[in-house]
Design an enzyme around this catalytic site. Sequence first.
Site, PDB file in Angstrom:
ATOM      1  N   HIS A   1       6.878  59.728 167.350  1.00  0.00           N
ATOM      2  CA  HIS A   1       5.641  59.596 168.285  1.00  0.00           C
ATOM      3  C   HIS A   1       4.371  58.795 167.753  1.00  0.00           C
ATOM      4  O   HIS A   1       3.146  59.168 167.718  1.00  0.00           O
ATOM      5  CB  HIS A   1       4.822  61.196 168.328  1.00  0.00           C
ATOM      6  CG  HIS A   1       5.542  62.044 169.376  1.00  0.00           C
ATOM      7  ND1 HIS A   1       5.762  62.002 170.585  1.00  0.00           N
ATOM      8  CD2 HIS A   1       6.620  63.111 169.044  1.00  0.00           C
ATOM      9  CE1 HIS A   1       6.657  62.586 171.183  1.00  0.00           C
ATOM     10  NE2 HIS A   1       7.221  63.283 170.186  1.00  0.00           N
TER      11      HIS A   1
ATOM     12  N   ASP B   1       7.545  66.703 165.519  1.00  0.00           N
ATOM     13  CA  ASP B   1       8.634  66.997 166.509  1.00  0.00           C
ATOM     14  C   ASP B   1       9.518  65.755 167.001  1.00  0.00           C
ATOM     15  O   ASP B   1       8.853  64.834 166.753  1.00  0.00           O
ATOM     16  CB  ASP B   1       7.838  67.525 167.666  1.00  0.00           C
ATOM     17  CG  ASP B   1       6.694  66.581 168.445  1.00  0.00           C
ATOM     18  OD1 ASP B   1       6.168  65.999 167.330  1.00  0.00           O
ATOM     19  OD2 ASP B   1       6.821  66.300 169.372  1.00  0.00           O
ATOM     20  N   GLU B   2      10.551  66.001 167.438  1.00  0.00           N
ATOM     21  CA  GLU B   2      11.395  64.868 168.261  1.00  0.00           C
ATOM     22  C   GLU B   2      11.557  63.763 167.316  1.00  0.00           C
ATOM     23  O   GLU B   2      11.208  62.789 167.960  1.00  0.00           O
ATOM     24  CB  GLU B   2      10.504  64.657 169.571  1.00  0.00           C
ATOM     25  CG  GLU B   2      10.399  65.775 170.482  1.00  0.00           C
ATOM     26  CD  GLU B   2       9.981  65.707 171.856  1.00  0.00           C
ATOM     27  OE1 GLU B   2      10.773  66.012 172.883  1.00  0.00           O
ATOM     28  OE2 GLU B   2       8.821  64.925 171.910  1.00  0.00           O
ATOM     29  N   VAL B   3      11.825  63.782 166.285  1.00  0.00           N
ATOM     30  CA  VAL B   3      12.182  62.774 165.230  1.00  0.00           C
ATOM     31  C   VAL B   3      13.563  61.976 165.861  1.00  0.00           C
ATOM     32  O   VAL B   3      14.524  62.851 165.841  1.00  0.00           O
ATOM     33  CB  VAL B   3      12.158  63.166 164.001  1.00  0.00           C
ATOM     34  CG1 VAL B   3      12.222  61.550 163.096  1.00  0.00           C
ATOM     35  CG2 VAL B   3      10.988  63.684 163.381  1.00  0.00           C
TER      36      VAL B   3
END
Length: 530
Positions: free
Chosen positions: A264, A324-326
């Site tokens: 992100h 999050d969400e790597v």
Amino acid sequence: MVPLAAMGALLAGLVLVLCAGSGAAVWPQPQYLSVAAEGGCSLSTTRFRFDYANSSAVGPGCAVLDEAFRRYWKLLFPLGGRHAENGRSKVPLCDVLLVSVTEQGCDDYPSMDSPENYKLAISDEQMLLAADSIWGALRGLETFSQLAWRQDDGTLYVNKTDVFDFPRFPHRGLLLDTSRHYLPLIAILQTLDAMAYNKFNVFHWHIVDDPSFPYESLLFPDLTLKGAYNPATHVYTATDVKVVIEYARLRGIRVIPEFDTPGHTLSWGPGAPGLLTPCYRGPKPSGSYGPVNPILNTTYQFMTKFFAEVSSVFPDSYVHLGGDEVDFTCWKSNPEIQTFMETMGFGQDYTKLESLYIQRLLDIVSSFDKEYVMWQEVLDNAVELKPDTIIHVWKDSAGLYQKEMAQVTKAGYRALLSAPWYLNHITYGQDWMPVYLVEPLAFEGTPEQKALVIGGEACMWGEYVDVTNLTPRLWPRAGAVAERLWSNETVRNTQDAYARLADFRCTLLRRGIRAEPLFTGYCDYDYTAF
Ligand SMILES: *[C@@H]1O[C@H](CO)[C@@H](O)[C@H](O)[C@H]1NC(C)=O
Ligand SMILES: *[C@@H]1O[C@H](CO)[C@@H](O)[C@H](O)[C@H]1NC(C)=O
Ligand SMILES: *[C@@H]1O[C@H](CO)[C@@H](O)[C@H](O)[C@H]1NC(C)=O
Ligand SMILES: *[C@@H]1O[C@H](CO)[C@@H](O)[C@H](O)[C@H]1NC(C)=O
């Protein structure tokens, strides 16, 4: 916390009235509320005032309460001296709400440990508000303002009432996303007002993300110059950030900024050359970038300086570090990263690389005396964490969040719940109800595990939300989360909640918050709100 035994004794013999008729609709529902059908006071615009009790440890000059007295006076008498009042009213006039606070600390910031309990005793003889801390006094002033109602002749009236109140959870947050759409300062400040009306106490500022970088860094001005949507207009200057923090403090609200890494972070790239991982297509760089590059020393030098600044700008002892969400595809494509993986003996397990990055980041951030909150993936990916990390549960596929809450707390971490509270998701009808009926502790676990749940946050992600629809999408829906986190777990009757929430929504309108309707009906103030 208020000793429960003492409270029970005080309550013996009192009939608890939940919500019925005028003057008793309080949102969120206090722990104990008793409204008498008879007896009470009228408040006169020319005579009513808030004041400090002689016994209070804080007095005039305490900015948090001085300013709250001004705010709440205006909310009670929005027309100032121009309120019609029936001078012949037989109801006793009460001239003053006396506020007594036990602890000093007017210049402090609210924290996770700040007591927010308060007692209100309203009768025709005296009106008293007692609290351990100024933060509890703020909550009590809000309740008092909701107890006051206008009689048909225009007189402001408060029934004889006793309230003993305290929050169920210490962390009651709201997340705003100012990266996907920039939210003007005024929209953030108005949201803080509405949060205080709902007794929320944490503003989780998801300030930057892939699409834009509006946080103006003094050490790295290029981050906004090259990463904001518009560096002249769509940024939060150092002054703006200070304004938000102080505005929040005056309302008993903590500001926890989120600087999400290593994923992100696309908007960081242009202003911080070399920070992001160059992705490869075959043997050549593709020209696009992935997460923060975890194999370079310069990355950690950058993060050290950056978080030194963040730590000094934001006074709260917590920062949210995302995590999050790597997406591992870019790391996998990069030959230097592949070599590093081999050298380290990580095989093809990229969660080990993520883990390495996060551990170094946590070391950096804790060296500035900060604690942290991270999204659940760090735990899911078995990243080695410090035991004091707070894990923020957000994934909500098929009720899996209860399992996650069980896992997080079983591992001994404190947990924050957001999964069922993504208010950016909307559906037709009364979609506040499922939000309201969530029970944060409804997962399998021991009492010790349940005790590790410190609260939750309503989230308003910004993909489809900007200043045009923020307020009506948030309110009164976020109120459902506010009550779940403040009130007793047994307060979950949707019919009773509907009546109070519809009433509270009218209060919000009257206070200038464009809260959307729950269903058919009207407010007395429909037309004057704007
Ligand atoms: C508050 O007082 C009014 C006026 O005495 C009364 O009509 C009303 O029922 C009371 N409210 C409650 C909840 O008892
Ligand atoms: C507070 O103290 C002042 C000055 O000593 C006194 O005049 C006043 O009556 C006291 N007020 C109350 C509510 O006890
Ligand atoms: C990175 O830092 C480590 C430890 O300080 C050092 O051993 C290593 O040589 C550095 N690598 C580069 C490429 O500078
Ligand atoms: C919540 O309400 C229940 C039922 O009234 C009561 O037994 C319990 O003590 C309350 N919990 C707290 C923390 O006051």
